[in-house]
Design an enzyme around this catalytic site. Structure first.
Site: not given
Length: 287
Positions: A92-94, A194
């Site tokens: 998904e592009w955020l 991380d």
């Protein structure tokens, strides 16, 4: 390659996707990243060599497990695989922004909620994954000290010795860990694994987001310790976290032990400039 990736996106989403724009964006230290759009919807695609596909599969499974906690926002994985000589993951592009003190405090609260997700199998995870390019062994282990010695520090020390690392007090440190952790009652928590500043952000609306995980079940303090390793998160983050899930007494002493794992990994990934830092940390832990 892009035709194959487009076809996979179409298959998984059930809607025809044909990329018209591909813009290079940051993909972290080890991957190439692209914003890929058909003019209406955009996805984030990370690329690496084909043999690294297991790394992307583990990332997707980690994101899915984090999503299932319904706590903190993470990018939804769409699909992953290989195409030509490359491996890929589609997310998904955020659209990310810098955020503010309110979003930092909310990030702390939501991470604390995620850390309440536990496992009856103990410490570890369902598969091995990676921390950077380094394999991260996640064999289920009932005892946290045993897990941390065998699958975190000792494993990194073994790799470091092959790269010429010199850690004179390595054996003394490993022998001391059960006593160092003896008074610390640890429940397995789902952790990012991380969590430094480069793997956290906020959406344009101020919603906190974390990404690029090295997921497993661990002492939740490993995440909090790492947020302090490279400059620290804003004070509001720690305030929000402690409101929901206060840290245990002794955290300040344990955080150096937990961050040693990442400094050893940096030695193994980036070279000898981290050798002296690791030895200073070992001395500090053993005082």
């Amino acid at each position: 390659m892009w035709t194959q990736i487009d076809a996979h996106i179409s298959q998984v989403t059930g809607e025809k996707f044909q990329s018209q724009q591909r813009r290079s964006v940051g993909g972290g230290c080890i991957n190439q990243g692209y914003a890929v759009s058909n003019g209406e919807i955009t996805y984030f695609v990370k690329l690496n060599q084909a043999f690294q596909v297991a790394m992307f599969e583990a990332e997707a499974l980690g994101l899915e497990q984090m999503l299932a906690t319904a706590s903190i926002r993470v990018p939804k994985p769409i699909c992953w695989g290989t195409a030509d000589n490359s491996s890929y993951i589609v997310l998904e592009w955020l659209e990310l922004s810098s955020g503010n003190s309110n979003s930092s405090e909310e990030m702390g609260r939501k991470l604390a909620t995620m850390h309440k997700a536990s496992s009856s199998q103990g410490f570890g995870w369902k598969i091995n994954n990676t921390i950077g390019f380094t394999p991260q062994i996640n064999t289920w282990t009932a005892d946290w000290a045993e897990f941390y010695i065998k699958h975190r520090l000792d494993y990194q020390f073994q790799l470091a010795r092959r790269r010429g690392g010199n850690f004179p007090k390595e054996d003394k440190l490993l022998a001391a860990i059960p006593e160092l952790l003896a008074d610390h009652q640890v429940q397995p928590s789902l952790v990012h694994g991380d969590l430094w500043g480069g793997n956290a952000g906020c959406t344009a609306s101020g919603e906190p987001v974390i990404f690029d995980p090295a997921t497993y079940f661990a002492d939740r303090e490993v995440d909090i310790a790492m947020t302090e390793l490279f400059g620290g998160f804003p004070a509001a983050f720690y305030k929000g976290y402690n409101e929901v899930f206060p840290l245990d007494a002794g955290y300040e002493q344990r955080k150096t032990l937990y961050n040693l794992y990442h400094i050893l990994n940096h030695f193994n990934l980036f070279g000898s400039s981290y050798d002296s830092q690791a030895n200073r940390m070992i001395d500090q832990i053993l005082r």
